[in-house]
Structure formats: structure tokens, C-alpha cells
Enzyme design. Sequence first.
Site, PDB file in Angstrom:
ATOM      1  N   GLU A 160       0.862  -1.189   0.000  1.00 49.33           N
ATOM      2  CA  GLU A 160       0.000   0.000   0.000  1.00 49.33           C
ATOM      3  C   GLU A 160       0.892   1.230   0.000  1.00 49.33           C
ATOM      4  O   GLU A 160       2.116   1.123   0.116  1.00 49.33           O
ATOM      5  CB  GLU A 160      -0.932  -0.012   1.219  1.00 49.33           C
ATOM      6  CG  GLU A 160      -1.997  -1.099   1.128  1.00 49.33           C
ATOM      7  CD  GLU A 160      -2.931  -1.098   2.330  1.00 49.33           C
ATOM      8  OE1 GLU A 160      -4.135  -1.041   2.117  1.00 49.33           O
ATOM      9  OE2 GLU A 160      -2.444  -1.172   3.462  1.00 49.33           O
ATOM     10  N   ARG A 168      -0.515   8.791   9.265  1.00 53.18           N
ATOM     11  CA  ARG A 168      -0.342   7.354   9.495  1.00 53.18           C
ATOM     12  C   ARG A 168      -0.047   6.613   8.190  1.00 53.18           C
ATOM     13  O   ARG A 168      -0.672   6.860   7.158  1.00 53.18           O
ATOM     14  CB  ARG A 168      -1.620   6.770  10.120  1.00 53.18           C
ATOM     15  CG  ARG A 168      -1.576   5.270  10.306  1.00 53.18           C
ATOM     16  CD  ARG A 168      -2.864   4.759  10.895  1.00 53.18           C
ATOM     17  NE  ARG A 168      -3.996   5.020  10.054  1.00 53.18           N
ATOM     18  CZ  ARG A 168      -4.447   4.168   9.133  1.00 53.18           C
ATOM     19  NH1 ARG A 168      -3.864   3.013   8.940  1.00 53.18           N
ATOM     20  NH2 ARG A 168      -5.504   4.487   8.424  1.00 53.18           N
TER      21      ARG A 168
HETATM   22  C1  SIN Z   1      -7.116   0.793   2.984  1.00 51.63           C
HETATM   23  O1  SIN Z   1      -7.386  -0.394   2.857  1.00 51.63           O
HETATM   24  O2  SIN Z   1      -6.836   1.526   2.057  1.00 51.63           O
HETATM   25  C2  SIN Z   1      -7.173   1.390   4.354  1.00 51.63           C
HETATM   26  C3  SIN Z   1      -6.186   0.771   5.225  1.00 51.63           C
HETATM   27  C4  SIN Z   1      -5.812   1.716   6.302  1.00 51.63           C
HETATM   28  O3  SIN Z   1      -6.505   2.689   6.573  1.00 51.63           O
HETATM   29  O4  SIN Z   1      -4.742   1.500   6.868  1.00 51.63           O
END
Ligand code: SIN
Length: 521
Positions: free
Chosen positions: A120, A374
Site C-alpha cells: 500500500e 499514518r
Molecule cells: C485501505 O485499505 O486503504 C485502508 C487501510 C488503512 O486505513 O490503513
Amino acid sequence: MTTWQQRADVVVVGTGVAGLAAALAAHRRGSRVVVLSKASRAEGATATFYAQGGIAVVVPSTDDTVEAHVADTVAAGGGLCDVAAVTSIVADGHSAVADLVGAGARFDESAPGRWSLTREGGHSRRRIVHAGGDATGAEVQRALDHAASTLDVRLDHVALQVIRDAGAVTGVLVRNRDGLGVIHAPSVVLATGGLGHLYSATTNPEGSTGDGIALALWAGLPVGDVEFIQFHPTMLYGGPGGGRRALITEALRGEGAVLVDARGVSVTAGVHPMGDLAPRDVVAAAVDARLSQTGDPCVYLDARGVPDLARRFPTVTAACLAVGVDPTVAPIPVVPGAHYSCGGVVTDVHGRTALPGLFAAGEVARTGMHGANRLASNSLLEGLVVGRRAGSAAAGHAADAAAPRAVVDPVARVAVDRPALQRATSRHASVVRDAEGLSCVAELLGTAQPLNLDSRNDFEDAALTVTASVVIAAARARLESRGCHHRADFPDVDPARAVSVDVRLDADGTPVVDLPERVCC
Ligand code: SIN
């Protein structure tokens, strides 16, 4: 006045990942634990349940390291992370997730016995474990609910006030169907989640109304970093209207989805070397800027190239289909949405606050893990690790404390009209702020009227009002742009302001910002 009284060693307020991890840890240490939830039904009551992407964790058998995860977290945090806190929490991640597996959680695997890891925004490695494709939170919640099924978990119980004497916690004032009551207890753990409903639209469940922040402030404690409210770049856009909206997980971008505007032009090209996988504050600001330039109501996440989209992302697929978009054939309309409070009740990495007996864990707390922004999927990690530790610390405190007798003096709070507050914060205190807009919200907050806390709704209105007051005070005091806090009138980072700011209430309930001398005025 109160109509019932009970006793416990540890009262946990909240039933998400941090709350249940705390409750289970305290129970393991022999405490009498009572868990309170203001919700009428457990399903869908917590932000944990809705978490999609996963849990960021360093898996020992990979090329990942604690140092790399710490470096990514600190880079995303805009200079305000507490590196020792980050290191402590990240280093405990694998053991906390292994505990969860011991409690029955099942994560997706790429081969038998090997977790499938995704990426991510802001992560330099694939280190996100996930479950059910994009239903990680639901699986975490299921496993914890199951593990906690023998504990004393009470729905429809609203914690109205942490009761304290001069030196320590003595209990909690609670409203349930029988009226007002007191649970006498030496340890209270706040695990109430976030504050997304400060805004008109949010990815948060309906109970995310800043409750724990309010309870801590009213108990005389400071909150920190509360100006840093994270807007997720890709909340599903389904036309105007408020309340909880579906999240479109960042993991889609980790698997190749791209953010484009209505003309098909990339939103993040040239903005950051990591492009669409830049940290969340950068991507949300880029989306916001593009919407301001074009006047369009939304941008689009083009996920048509993601292999096996419907199977890998069933939650996203269902949410899109519900608003008439098939993500396998059309780009998904998205906007930034209020998602996560990076700050909160000031604690150490064991959830301890400055008030003996009061603990906080999960989104409600500010451990120093997130700084000004975060890193994706660090929230379930922090909730698990610090929740577990806070539960142990709360049990230890209860074992050492004399049985308290809580003397309660319920106080009337103040509140403003919730929709008016949500409109004001959405307009003036969201992705981009300035002095004039923040003053407008402060002016509205100045019109707050006394309110008795006769219902859950009353309590939430009061909690949102006091939470907004500290968010706005901190945002007005931070005369720079850093992390999730973008000031149109102070667009640059000011290196002299690389410091967390605490806010507390004075005797009249007015927010007081503790500004270090070097950044004052
Ligand atoms: C997401 O799945 O994009 C959100 C995960 C998160 O807020 O850490």
C-alpha cells in the site's frame, strides 16, 4: 441520579481490535473485565470491521526488516513520529498477529503456510497481510469476537464519564436501558476508535464520534496531534449525501489500479516519486487539488487492469455494484474522505496515560506511532500490539490498587447542532484549511448550548463538539503545512515546528494549546 452500581477490575470501552485485544489480555491476567459498547448490535459497530487493506507486519522469513518498516512509517509521519515508539510497536507486530492466528484468524495465503503479502501507499515492501481478499477487518473482528465470547461484553452501554479522585481513576459513569449507573473500577481502557463523524462523509462506522477523546479531556488529560486527521484518497463517491461511505482500499493501487481525472489524466504524476503509491496525505492532497482545478465532483480509480479483481477485492466490488458501477468494466468514482485520527489521547506504548488507571489504545490514542500522517495498515497493527499491552498494564494496575469507590458528580456538557458542525468542518477543516475557515468553525463552536446527556445521541453530540474544539484549536495553532494538516495560508513545512502539540481543557472547558516556546506566536 444513578440507579445501579457494579464492580470490575478493568472496564474496557470499545469492542474493536484494540478494545478486545485489551480485554482478552486483562482477562488472561486474571482480571474481572467488563467491556462496554454503545452499539445495539455488534455487527458493523467498529472501524476494525470495515478495515479492508490489512495489517502491516514484518514477516520473519521475507526480505523485510523491522528497520525498513520503521523507516517507511517515519517517512510517512512528516517528522513527528516518536521513533522509539514506532520501533517498539513494529517489532512486536509479528507476535501480535501470531496471537491473532492462535485466536482463529485466517489470512490469505500464496502457498500453504505462506501469507500472501500486498503493498500500500508509502510502503517500500510487500508487507500487508490480508484476509478474504479485502475483508481483513471483518476477519480480525470475527476472530476477536469469538475469542471474547466468554467475556462480559455489554451492548447498549454508553460510557458518559471517567470518574476520578484527585490521583487516580475510580470508575465509569454509564447509561444503559436501566438508566444511569456506576461501574467502580481501578482501571479503565479507552478503545473507542476515531472521530470521522466530525465530518459530513466518512469511511468510519456511525459510532466514530470522538468519544474517547472527549472522555479523556473531561477527565483532565491532554490530547496530542489531533490536527492530523487523515483523509483517505479513495472513498467511494456515490453522489452528494453524508454518513458512512464505502472505502475503496489502497491495496487496489498496490495491485496496479491508477488514479485519473475525468479526462483520464493521472492525478499524481509529477507529485511524488512513488506516484499513486505515495503516502496517503500526498495522494489525498493531489486529489483535492485536482478537484479544485477542474471543478469535477470526483476523480476515478481505474482498477480494470487489476488481475482477478472481483475475487481479490470482493468488498470493493460489492460496494461499487451497489452504486451501479461495475469496477471490472468502468473506473470507480472516488473522493477523499475523513478516515483516521492520527492523534488522540496522549499515551506511552503500553497505553498508559498521565492519569493512573486510565489507559487508551487504538485510534483514540496518540502513542507517537503515526506522527503527522499514518502509514497505511499500521492501524490494525497498533491496535493489536498496544491493545494487548494496555490490557496487561490495566490488569497489573488493578491488581495493585485498592478497590475504589467512585463518587460521581454528573456534569452537563455543551453541544452544537451536529449537521451544522459537520457542514462547517467539511467546508473549513478538511484536506485544506486556512485561518479564516478555521475561525468560522470556532465561531460556531462558541455557540454551544448546555445539554444533559440523556441519550447516546446527546453524548455523541457533546463528544463531537468538544473533540471539534480541540481539533480546531490545534489546527489554528499549527501555522505550517505538515502531514495531513495542509494550511492554504501557510503552505510550507516550518522546520521549527517539528513538534507535537498537546491540547487540554481549562476549568471553563476552553481548549488550551501547549505550544513550545520556540514556536509560540
Ligand atoms: C485501505 O485499505 O486503504 C485502508 C487501510 C488503512 O486505513 O490503513
